[in-house]
Design an enzyme around this catalytic site. Structure first.
Site, PDB file in Angstrom:
ATOM      1  N   HIS A   1      22.656 -34.780 -11.906  1.00  8.15           N
ATOM      2  CA  HIS A   1      21.765 -35.673 -10.677  1.00  8.15           C
ATOM      3  C   HIS A   1      20.509 -35.153 -10.830  1.00  8.15           C
ATOM      4  CE1 HIS A   1      25.601 -36.133  -8.743  1.00  8.15           C
ATOM      5  NE2 HIS A   1      26.012 -34.787  -9.065  1.00  8.15           N
TER       6      HIS A   1
ATOM      7  N   LYS B   1       6.579  -3.815  -5.064  1.00 10.04           N
ATOM      8  CA  LYS B   1       8.077  -3.371  -4.882  1.00 10.04           C
ATOM      9  C   LYS B   1       8.682  -4.012  -3.701  1.00 10.04           C
ATOM     10  CE  LYS B   1      12.076  -1.973  -6.080  1.00 10.04           C
ATOM     11  NZ  LYS B   1      12.972  -2.742  -7.052  1.00 10.04           N
TER      12      LYS B   1
ATOM     13  N   GLU C   1      19.961 -15.359 -10.055  1.00 11.60           N
ATOM     14  CA  GLU C   1      19.321 -14.052 -10.186  1.00 11.60           C
ATOM     15  C   GLU C   1      18.838 -14.027 -11.565  1.00 11.60           C
ATOM     16  OE1 GLU C   1      18.261 -11.960  -8.356  1.00 11.60           O
ATOM     17  OE2 GLU C   1      18.291 -10.240  -9.859  1.00 11.60           O
TER      18      GLU C   1
ATOM     19  N   LYS D   1      15.065 -12.727 -12.655  1.00 13.92           N
ATOM     20  CA  LYS D   1      14.747 -11.516 -13.224  1.00 13.92           C
ATOM     21  C   LYS D   1      13.752 -11.958 -14.592  1.00 13.92           C
ATOM     22  CE  LYS D   1      15.503  -8.828 -11.484  1.00 13.92           C
ATOM     23  NZ  LYS D   1      15.748  -9.194 -10.245  1.00 13.92           N
TER      24      LYS D   1
ATOM     25  N   GLU E   1      10.131 -13.051 -13.110  1.00 14.59           N
ATOM     26  CA  GLU E   1       9.091 -12.263 -12.494  1.00 14.59           C
ATOM     27  C   GLU E   1       8.553 -10.998 -13.537  1.00 14.59           C
ATOM     28  OE1 GLU E   1      10.718  -9.949  -9.387  1.00 14.59           O
ATOM     29  OE2 GLU E   1      12.971  -9.741 -10.331  1.00 14.59           O
TER      30      GLU E   1
ATOM     31  N   ASN F   1      -1.540   1.580   5.974  1.00 12.28           N
ATOM     32  CA  ASN F   1      -0.726   0.545   5.253  1.00 12.28           C
ATOM     33  C   ASN F   1      -0.331  -0.265   6.387  1.00 12.28           C
ATOM     34  OD1 ASN F   1       1.162  -0.734   4.085  1.00 12.28           O
ATOM     35  ND2 ASN F   1       2.593   1.035   3.682  1.00 12.28           N
ATOM     36  N   GLY F   2      -0.419  -1.517   6.283  1.00 13.75           N
ATOM     37  CA  GLY F   2      -0.097  -2.668   7.247  1.00 13.75           C
ATOM     38  C   GLY F   2      -1.203  -3.433   7.610  1.00 13.75           C
TER      39      GLY F   2
ATOM     40  N   TRP G   1      -2.812  -2.716  -1.770  1.00 13.35           N
ATOM     41  CA  TRP G   1      -2.362  -4.209  -2.034  1.00 13.35           C
ATOM     42  C   TRP G   1      -3.245  -4.974  -0.901  1.00 13.35           C
ATOM     43  CZ3 TRP G   1       0.705  -8.207  -0.765  1.00 13.35           C
ATOM     44  CH2 TRP G   1       1.361  -9.094  -1.626  1.00 13.35           C
TER      45      TRP G   1
ATOM     46  N   CYS H   1       0.804  -0.893   0.005  1.00  9.11           N
ATOM     47  CA  CYS H   1       0.034   0.021   0.104  1.00  9.11           C
ATOM     48  C   CYS H   1       0.799   1.363   0.151  1.00  9.11           C
ATOM     49  CB  CYS H   1      -1.095  -0.121   1.371  1.00  9.11           C
ATOM     50  SG  CYS H   1      -1.751  -1.464   1.606  1.00  9.11           S
TER      51      CYS H   1
ATOM     52  N   ARG I   1       4.754   0.740  -6.394  1.00 11.49           N
ATOM     53  CA  ARG I   1       4.787  -0.346  -5.142  1.00 11.49           C
ATOM     54  C   ARG I   1       4.018  -1.372  -5.512  1.00 11.49           C
ATOM     55  NH1 ARG I   1       6.448   2.695  -0.266  1.00 11.49           N
ATOM     56  NH2 ARG I   1       4.759   1.481   0.799  1.00 11.49           N
TER      57      ARG I   1
HETATM   58  C1  AGP Z   1      13.499  -8.830  -7.034  1.00  5.94           C
HETATM   59  O1  AGP Z   1      13.488  -8.443  -8.347  1.00  5.94           O
HETATM   60  C2  AGP Z   1      12.219  -8.808  -6.338  1.00  5.94           C
HETATM   61  N1  AGP Z   1      11.525  -7.564  -6.553  1.00  5.94           N
HETATM   62  C3  AGP Z   1      12.358  -9.167  -5.097  1.00  5.94           C
HETATM   63  O2  AGP Z   1      12.702 -10.575  -4.972  1.00  5.94           O
HETATM   64  C4  AGP Z   1      13.188  -8.438  -4.199  1.00  5.94           C
HETATM   65  O3  AGP Z   1      14.534  -8.774  -4.173  1.00  5.94           O
HETATM   66  C5  AGP Z   1      12.684  -8.838  -2.651  1.00  5.94           C
HETATM   67  O4  AGP Z   1      11.357  -8.812  -2.142  1.00  5.94           O
HETATM   68  C6  AGP Z   1      13.736  -8.279  -1.595  1.00  5.94           C
HETATM   69  O5  AGP Z   1      13.290  -6.933  -1.411  1.00  5.94           O
HETATM   70  P1  AGP Z   1      14.297  -5.943  -0.683  1.00  5.94           P
HETATM   71  O6  AGP Z   1      15.776  -6.000  -1.401  1.00  5.94           O
HETATM   72  O7  AGP Z   1      13.386  -4.639  -0.721  1.00  5.94           O
HETATM   73  O8  AGP Z   1      14.381  -6.745   1.003  1.00  5.94           O
END
Ligand code: AGP
Length: 607
Positions: free
Chosen positions: A503, A602, A480, A484, A487, A100-101, A74, A2, A27
């Site tokens: 394996h 985010k 990683e 990318k 997602e 928010n929360g 959210w 949020c 966000r």
């Molecule tokens: C990464 O591309 C994602 N958006 C997600 O995995 C992110 O890295 C993860 O939520 C951790 O976020 P932070 O670094 O703000 O703690």
């Protein structure tokens, strides 16, 4: 997660509130709404879906006012819908609240309010707050808010306005950030300063359990006991340009291309002239010298950076390093104890699982060093020491520049510790530092070949599944790179240690499987090449990352992405760039919403 925006001043509130919400779009959200005090009524407009739906409705509705609150939701309690969107009102429609929360005791409070005759219009936990404030209101809004928050359990940052006190805007911070923006004759509230950066860079970061009381000409902060609290006005460290796409189609591409500049900034800040400039850590020198082990906790991309950190620290310091996902660490019996160091890595500093890990480690008596990108974030406030990644606001949900910034800080920290503990000769440390200074130009070279990578993306964008293979310090790079892709393009992609293929996973390989092999110069290069051979023999469709002038790889694929030769320990800073670009172009060519992928936020501030 949020987003909250609040405004009180001399201008029309609705435009300012909508613009603020747009700056918080990154966000992640599923509905949005605003409430404006229009003469002596609270006008509330809220809609499921994108902010543009709300904006259309606002433009068709005649109302005006110079104070208001707004929110992007959210969903946690109650499905995404018009009625569950914020703001929420009390029964008499005298109080409007955005939140928010999560309110953990909202069922019991709601039951009590229902008994007292309250009528609810949503399924949210938030709505109970507006009813409670209204019932606690006796000609003083901040006092009514204060009495209410003492009844709540959970995490809550709020913005509140009342029709009985025009021009007053009250904010509460607990667990989710809330920042005051200051301008002459105008005041702002927001979850993140990007919301009002076009108007002011003068900010006050509220601390947990603080209540801000704002009018156009005044700022007052009290605590939950009603005591006045002193506060520090600061200046934002970034400009409004940094939260704009500029000439780029997506923030993600802008942020990928920003990486050389970001790393230059980190190098010049932490490696002034010849030596380390880590004055933040001076008080920890003795503690660092006695360290027997290190724990790292993080999530997602930050976790992958932590895995790179493990390779570096175990090699440079010769002590065990445990890396855990925040969501796992917090529920296992971690071996961390007094005298240990926990390194928490987080771009946002608000990730609930990482914060929970930090709190658990603190309870065990460990010291907390965080590597974080956001000043004033919850993680920063709860850490003993902080090393900022200085990457500037990262808007795109997919983390890119923050990742290479985290690794750069981890390399510098590892070398600093190696010098302090004398586990590496100074000559070797200096040679690494000199090589680090070459990294931004190496990244720039790859970025300049982005059109070649786009061509490969065009060839591979219809594959149904990807495998990313790496070894040793580039195994986290494989993880990683896969994250990318999955997602932002929604294509199943898995990162795997190349040596592990035989394996089981090699059963997956056929001509329908795209396999990205990270085969740059390294101590395990020949092993990696045999793994590439195994994939090739089973007709896997290979994309290879290789070091410039490597001729051997040509027999496995025509899709070769050459990267500059760099010492293996520093290579994750380079090998990730082509994988970020590959993922970006595949998603972009598929026409997806690259910066705001479905289902993602985010910053994951709930567990
Ligand atoms: C990464 O591309 C994602 N958006 C997600 O995995 C992110 O890295 C993860 O939520 C951790 O976020 P932070 O670094 O703000 O703690």
């Amino acid at each position: 997660m949020c987003g909250i925006v609040g405004y009180t001043g001399k201008r029309e509130a609705k435009e300012i509130l909508i613009k603020g919400l747009k700056n918080l779009e990154y966000r992640g959200y599923d509905s949005a709404g605003i409430a404006v005090l229009d003469k002596n009524r609270l006008k509330v407009i809220k809609r499921k879906g994108k902010i543009k739906n709300l904006e259309e409705l606002v433009s068709k509705t005649s109302f005006s006012g110079s104070s208001g609150i707004a929110h992007t939701r959210w969903a946690t309690h109650g499905v995404p819908s018009d009625k569950n969107a914020h703001p929420h009102l009390g029964c008499k429609k005298r109080i409007a609240v955005v939140h928010n929360g999560i309110i953990e005791n909202f069922e019991s409070l709601k039951k009590d309010l229902l008994k007292k005759g309250c009528k609810f219009s949503s399924d949210t936990d938030t709505e109970i707050i507006s009813h409670l404030i209204e019932r606690n209101y006796h000609q003083n809004l901040e006092e009514a808010v204060r009495k209410t928050v003492l009844l709540l359990k959970g995490s809550f940052s709020l913005a509140v306005i009342s029709k009985d006190e025009p021009g007053k805007l009250v904010g509460v911070r607990l667990d989710s950030p809330l920042i005051v923006g200051i301008k002459d004759e105008e005041k702002f509230l927001a979850s993140d300063s990007s919301a009002f950066i076009e108007d002011t860079r003068r900010v006050v970061y509220l601390k947990d359990r603080e209540i801000a009381v704002l009018t156009p000409d005044s700022v007052k902060v009290i605590d939950f006991q009603g005591r006045k609290v002193s506060f520090k006005e600061e200046l934002l460290s970034f400009s409004k340009e940094e939260v704009k796409k500029g000439v780029f189609k997506h923030f993600m591409l802008k942020e990928i291309l920003e990486q050389p500049k970001v790393l230059e900034k980190i190098l010049s800040y932490y490696l002034k002239e010849k030596d380390f400039n880590l004055k933040e850590l001076t008080a920890f020198r003795d503690f660092f010298k006695k360290l027997q082990k290190i724990n790292i906790v993080a999530c997602g991309t930050a976790y992958h950076a932590g895995l790179v950190g493990k390779y570096l620290m175990e090699k440079f310091l010769n002590i065990p390093v445990e890396v855990d996902l925040g969501s796992e660490f917090r529920y296992k019996q971690p071996t961390i104890r007094k005298g240990d160091l926990l390194i928490a890595i987080s771009q946002s500093g608000e990730t609930a699982d990482t914060l929970a890990g930090v709190r658990l480690a603190k309870k065990r008596g460990a010291k907390i060093l965080s590597i974080c990108n956001v000043l004033g974030s919850t993680l920063v406030r709860e850490s003993d020491k902080v090393l900022y990644t200085l990457a500037g606001p990262e808007i795109s949900v997919a983390s890119t520049k923050a990742y290479s910034a985290q690794i750069m800080v981890l390399v510098i920290l590892s070398l600093y510790l190696a010098k302090l503990r004398r586990t590496l000769p100074d000559s070797l440390i200096n040679s690494y530092l000199n090589l680090l200074r070459k990294i931004p130009s190496c990244q720039l070279k790859i970025v300049k070949s982005k059109d070649e990578i786009r061509k490969i993306a065009q060839k591979y964008l219809n594959f149904g599944a990807f495998l990313y293979l790496g070894r040793n310090i580039n195994y986290p790079t494989a993880l990683e790179g896969a994250l990318k892709l999955k997602e932002i393009s929604y294509i199943p992609a898995e990162g795997y240690p190349a040596g592990e293929m035989k394996h089981g996973p090699i059963a997956l390989i056929d001509e329908y499987r795209a396999v990205v092999c990270i085969a740059n110069n390294s101590s395990v290069y020949s092993k990696m090449l045999s793994n590439v051979e195994e994939i090739f023999a089973r007709r896997g469709r290979i994309i290879i990352l290789a070091t410039e002038e490597d001729e051997q790889v040509k027999k496995y694929s025509r899709q070769i992405i050459y990267i500059p030769k760099i010492k293996e320990e520093l290579s994750p800073l380079i090998t990730i760039i082509p994988l970020q670009l590959l993922a970006y172009y595949i998603a972009e060519l598929k026409g997806y919403d690259v910066d705001k992928p479905r289902n993602l936020a985010k910053s994951v501030t709930v567990e």
